[in-house]
Design a protein around this motif. Structure first.
Motif, PDB file in Angstrom:
ATOM      1  N   HIS A 163      57.582  -0.170  54.805  1.00 20.09           N
ATOM      2  CA  HIS A 163      56.190  -0.555  55.075  1.00 20.09           C
ATOM      3  C   HIS A 163      55.369  -0.505  53.794  1.00 20.09           C
ATOM      4  O   HIS A 163      55.578   0.354  52.951  1.00 20.09           O
ATOM      5  CB  HIS A 163      55.570   0.380  56.122  1.00 20.09           C
ATOM      6  CG  HIS A 163      54.163   0.008  56.436  1.00 20.09           C
ATOM      7  ND1 HIS A 163      53.110   0.856  56.249  1.00 20.09           N
ATOM      8  CD2 HIS A 163      53.611  -1.154  56.903  1.00 20.09           C
ATOM      9  CE1 HIS A 163      51.991   0.247  56.591  1.00 20.09           C
ATOM     10  NE2 HIS A 163      52.273  -0.985  56.989  1.00 20.09           N
ATOM     11  N   GLY A 219      53.473  -2.344  50.300  1.00 20.09           N
ATOM     12  CA  GLY A 219      54.018  -3.018  49.127  1.00 20.09           C
ATOM     13  C   GLY A 219      54.878  -2.087  48.294  1.00 20.09           C
ATOM     14  O   GLY A 219      54.484  -0.953  48.018  1.00 20.09           O
ATOM     15  N   LYS A 265      56.222  -0.642  44.792  1.00 20.63           N
ATOM     16  CA  LYS A 265      55.406  -0.452  43.587  1.00 20.63           C
ATOM     17  C   LYS A 265      56.317  -0.485  42.357  1.00 20.63           C
ATOM     18  O   LYS A 265      57.335   0.209  42.303  1.00 20.63           O
ATOM     19  CB  LYS A 265      54.648   0.886  43.666  1.00 20.63           C
ATOM     20  CG  LYS A 265      53.724   0.979  44.907  1.00 20.63           C
ATOM     21  CD  LYS A 265      52.529   0.071  44.836  1.00 20.63           C
ATOM     22  CE  LYS A 265      51.953  -0.451  46.108  1.00 20.63           C
ATOM     23  NZ  LYS A 265      51.587   0.312  47.212  1.00 20.63           N
ATOM     24  N   ARG A 319      58.912   3.918  56.672  1.00 18.40           N
ATOM     25  CA  ARG A 319      58.030   4.714  57.539  1.00 18.40           C
ATOM     26  C   ARG A 319      58.580   6.109  57.786  1.00 18.40           C
ATOM     27  O   ARG A 319      57.831   7.027  58.099  1.00 18.40           O
ATOM     28  CB  ARG A 319      57.828   3.983  58.859  1.00 18.40           C
ATOM     29  CG  ARG A 319      57.035   2.702  58.703  1.00 18.40           C
ATOM     30  CD  ARG A 319      56.284   2.384  59.971  1.00 18.40           C
ATOM     31  NE  ARG A 319      55.649   1.093  59.884  1.00 18.40           N
ATOM     32  CZ  ARG A 319      54.344   0.887  60.077  1.00 18.40           C
ATOM     33  NH1 ARG A 319      53.543   1.892  60.356  1.00 18.40           N
ATOM     34  NH2 ARG A 319      53.837  -0.318  60.007  1.00 18.40           N
ATOM     35  N   ARG A 369      53.022   6.712  55.035  1.00 16.06           N
ATOM     36  CA  ARG A 369      52.087   5.615  55.188  1.00 16.06           C
ATOM     37  C   ARG A 369      52.271   4.570  54.096  1.00 16.06           C
ATOM     38  O   ARG A 369      52.537   3.416  54.346  1.00 16.06           O
ATOM     39  CB  ARG A 369      50.701   6.257  55.049  1.00 16.06           C
ATOM     40  CG  ARG A 369      49.615   5.400  55.350  1.00 16.06           C
ATOM     41  CD  ARG A 369      49.358   5.492  56.818  1.00 16.06           C
ATOM     42  NE  ARG A 369      48.346   4.547  57.152  1.00 16.06           N
ATOM     43  CZ  ARG A 369      48.509   3.602  58.038  1.00 16.06           C
ATOM     44  NH1 ARG A 369      49.631   3.480  58.691  1.00 16.06           N
ATOM     45  NH2 ARG A 369      47.557   2.778  58.293  1.00 16.06           N
ATOM     46  N   ASN A 370      52.126   5.021  52.841  1.00 14.44           N
ATOM     47  CA  ASN A 370      52.341   4.104  51.713  1.00 14.44           C
ATOM     48  C   ASN A 370      52.524   4.922  50.438  1.00 14.44           C
ATOM     49  O   ASN A 370      52.411   6.161  50.456  1.00 14.44           O
ATOM     50  CB  ASN A 370      51.177   3.107  51.572  1.00 14.44           C
ATOM     51  CG  ASN A 370      49.966   3.702  50.904  1.00 14.44           C
ATOM     52  OD1 ASN A 370      49.607   4.850  51.139  1.00 14.44           O
ATOM     53  ND2 ASN A 370      49.318   2.937  50.037  1.00 14.44           N
ATOM     54  N   TYR A 406      46.088   4.864  46.689  1.00 15.85           N
ATOM     55  CA  TYR A 406      46.236   3.791  45.697  1.00 15.85           C
ATOM     56  C   TYR A 406      45.964   4.387  44.327  1.00 15.85           C
ATOM     57  O   TYR A 406      45.282   5.404  44.197  1.00 15.85           O
ATOM     58  CB  TYR A 406      45.248   2.645  45.963  1.00 15.85           C
ATOM     59  CG  TYR A 406      45.414   2.014  47.320  1.00 15.85           C
ATOM     60  CD1 TYR A 406      46.573   1.304  47.637  1.00 15.85           C
ATOM     61  CD2 TYR A 406      44.425   2.129  48.294  1.00 15.85           C
ATOM     62  CE1 TYR A 406      46.742   0.722  48.890  1.00 15.85           C
ATOM     63  CE2 TYR A 406      44.589   1.553  49.543  1.00 15.85           C
ATOM     64  CZ  TYR A 406      45.742   0.853  49.837  1.00 15.85           C
ATOM     65  OH  TYR A 406      45.915   0.293  51.072  1.00 15.85           O
ATOM     66  N   ARG A 452      46.435 -14.114  50.420  1.00 22.14           N
ATOM     67  CA  ARG A 452      46.793 -14.057  48.995  1.00 22.14           C
ATOM     68  C   ARG A 452      46.201 -15.254  48.270  1.00 22.14           C
ATOM     69  O   ARG A 452      45.968 -16.317  48.865  1.00 22.14           O
ATOM     70  CB  ARG A 452      48.305 -14.188  48.809  1.00 22.14           C
ATOM     71  CG  ARG A 452      49.113 -12.936  48.894  1.00 22.14           C
ATOM     72  CD  ARG A 452      49.027 -12.064  47.647  1.00 22.14           C
ATOM     73  NE  ARG A 452      50.249 -11.322  47.415  1.00 22.14           N
ATOM     74  CZ  ARG A 452      50.575 -10.190  47.999  1.00 22.14           C
ATOM     75  NH1 ARG A 452      49.762  -9.642  48.860  1.00 22.14           N
ATOM     76  NH2 ARG A 452      51.710  -9.581  47.698  1.00 22.14           N
ATOM     77  N   HIS A 505      52.160 -13.888  55.476  1.00 19.92           N
ATOM     78  CA  HIS A 505      52.343 -13.276  54.165  1.00 19.92           C
ATOM     79  C   HIS A 505      52.767 -14.298  53.113  1.00 19.92           C
ATOM     80  O   HIS A 505      53.797 -14.952  53.233  1.00 19.92           O
ATOM     81  CB  HIS A 505      53.347 -12.116  54.192  1.00 19.92           C
ATOM     82  CG  HIS A 505      53.190 -11.225  53.001  1.00 19.92           C
ATOM     83  ND1 HIS A 505      53.746 -11.546  51.779  1.00 19.92           N
ATOM     84  CD2 HIS A 505      52.530 -10.073  52.814  1.00 19.92           C
ATOM     85  CE1 HIS A 505      53.434 -10.598  50.915  1.00 19.92           C
ATOM     86  NE2 HIS A 505      52.685  -9.695  51.517  1.00 19.92           N
TER      87      HIS A 505
END
Ligand code: DHE
Length: 510
Positions: free
Chosen positions: A163, A165, A167, A180, A205-206, A256, A407, A452
């Motif tokens: 889940h 993006g 990195k 997840r 979560r991310n 972030y 996007r 997407h």
């Protein structure tokens, strides 16, 4: 005759209602693959935090009929319907207690790839800055695409249910991918090999990577922690228990990186607070602590000092302006938003954002003299466009249904925004960045979810997902909107171009 006997015996069994306890059915049928504690093994964790995404009768269907292309078998012949229903109810219940998942447990979970050999340079001849990763959730894989030829250089397995993006390190060589279930996988794009993986949380979560590429921050729901990993070897640098100033434990809505501030910024989901975790050599030594509503001072020996800002409302997801001074946050209730100035640590404006905006997919661009930010809404058939100086809504663009992603790219005149929910989920809107009008609506595969978009490095091509198990990535000429190629993919959820990501292209989200 045989079928009659089988259904009779099933009926007799069901009528006698003499079944084992739910926990026993789970241990007999599921524990071997999903863990005695329901926290996962070969199969994913079976806890509500992970299963929430399987709405309606989907869970019962998976238990009954298994999952194609996975090791999940069908239980329709070994469990009666009532037992399957019991299992569904059981695994949807929260765990009675969350096991400890601190530095020791995390490092014990680390698996380094013994076969990994670091190549001196890319073992392929494509443009390293135009590599695009396609996350295929259909069979939990990632395809590594050459962004010029669209050849697949490698296809590797990921942990279950990736889940958010992935990195990239600032040089574009390594990528970190999160599932997840809290697994963080490190992959070397030059060597086309997994380096290793580690379970940084039980439900996550991310992730965010620091601008110097040294640290990976993992936002967890379970337990309520922020894990900071060394990007080098996936060792644990810090596990911070997340509690509000009043002691209330909290999940993290999202984390972030804020590159010019040398910090990670995170919003707490269950407490109206935003945290800033500094990782640079010179964190602003907490002179601010007494002037603002920040908690401090933070001990200077802490390599990751934390600043805690009280916010007027609970924040869900959020988005930065290009200077990283301003944070645009969506309120947890989904009916509005606020702008927090990170320098002064205060709210400076309200945002008109009804209908649950998905700020994680927000993008910005130049519109005349102004910079605008746009976000889709999960519960409203509109895209909000907001002026980033006045913070006023410039326009709410009416779409054919609520959307998830959008996007653009510096070199294109258009924004691409898919409809994700409802009867028009096969529609992809093309919006003029200056007039804010929908100029075209593509429908590449009737009735399929089309969602997407990612651009190639120069913005010449737009890659669109057909979000189905036997789906595709469709390559469009971003100018003529003509289809150029169709690459078969297994439910390609997100696509991520190295250059667009490491340069923080304004047309892409974080
Ligand atoms: Fe996502 C990104 C939150 C459900 C697919 N999603 C994000 C991000 C957040 C977020 C905060 C940005 C993280 C990042 O990239 O670092 N997502 C949420 C939710 O709150 C929500 C609505 C509920 C939940 O279950 O968590 C949610 N998301 C989903 C899905 O159901 C999707 C469609 C399918 C799935 O795989 O789970 C989904 N989310 C994605 C994708 C991205 C994402 C593909 C990355 C988009 C990008 O281009 O960067």
């Amino acid at each position: 005759m045989i079928r009659l006997i089988v259904s009779l015996s099933t009926a007799v069994l069901a009528a006698s209602a003499c079944f084992a306890e739910p926990a026993q059915i789970y241990q007999d049928a599921c524990a071997e693959c999903h863990g005695a504690d329901r926290l996962g093994g070969v199969g994913p964790a079976l806890i509500p935090e992970t299963l929430k995404r399987m709405r309606g009768p989907k869970l019962k269907d998976v238990i009954s009929n298994g999952r194609e292309a996975t090791q999940m078998p069908a239980f329709i012949d070994t469990l009666v319907e009532q037992e399957i229903d019991t299992l569904v109810t059981y695994i949807k219940k929260p765990l009675e207690s969350v096991p400890a998942w601190g530095p020791e447990e995390i490092i014990a979970s680390r698996v380094l790839n013994e076969d990994y050999k670091k190549a001196e340079a890319p073992i392929w001849s494509s443009d390293p800055m135009n590599i695009t990763l396609v996350v295929e959730t259909g069979d939990h894989s990632v395809s590594v695409l050459d962004g010029d030829t669209f050849d697949v250089l490698d296809r590797f397995p990921t942990p279950f249910a990736v889940h958010g993006g992935p990195k990239f390190t600032p040089d574009g060589r390594y990528v970190f991918i999160m599932s997840r279930d809290g697994w963080v996988q490190k992959y070397d794009i030059y060597s086309l090999q997994e380096v290793g993986r580690v379970r940084a949380g039980l439900n996550s979560r991310n992730i965010a990577i620091s601008h110097d590429g040294k640290w990976v921050a993992v936002a967890n729901y379970l337990p309520n922690t922020l894990t900071i990993l060394s990007s080098e070897d996936l060792s644990v640098a810090k596990v911070e228990t997340v509690k509000g100033k009043n002691g209330t434990p909290s999940r993290i809505s999202a984390v972030y990186q804020a590159p010019p501030r040398e910090s990670f910024v995170l919003a707490l989901k269950d407490v109206p607070e935003m945290w800033e975790v500094f990782y640079g050599p010179n964190p602003p030594q907490m002179g601010f602590a007494h002037d603002w509503r920040d908690e401090g001072p933070v001990p200077s020996e802490d390599p990751f000092p934390i600043r805690k800002i009280t916010t007027p409302d609970y924040l869900d997801d959020f988005f930065f302006d290009q200077t990283y001074e301003y944070v645009m946050g969506a309120s947890r209730s989904g009916d509005g938003g606020q702008v927090i100035d990170l320098v002064i640590g205060h709210k400076i404006a309200d945002l008109e954002l009804p209908g649950m905006p998905h700020l994680g997919s927000g993008i910005t661009w130049q519109m005349g003299d102004s910079t605008v930010m746009a976000t889709p809404h999960l519960k409203d058939s509109t895209i909000s466009v907001i002026d980033m100086k006045s913070w006023k809504t410039v326009k709410r663009i009416k779409t054919l249904g609520p959307g998830f992603f959008m996007r653009s790219h510096e070199n294109t005149n258009y924004v691409w925004a898919g409809v994700f929910f409802g009867p028009n989920k096969d529609a992809m809107h093309i919006i003029d960045k200056q007039t804010l009008e929908i100029v075209e609506t593509l429908r590449p595969v009737k009735d399929a979810t089309v969602a997407h978009v990612e651009f190639t490095r120069t913005g010449k091509y737009a890659l669109v997902s057909v979000w189905e198990d036997d789906g595709a990535v469709i390559v469009y000429d971003a100018e003529t909107l003509e289809e150029v190629r169709r690459l078969p993919m297994k439910k390609p959820s997100g696509k991520y171009n190295v250059w667009n990501k490491i340069t923080f292209s304004e047309g892409t989200s974080h």
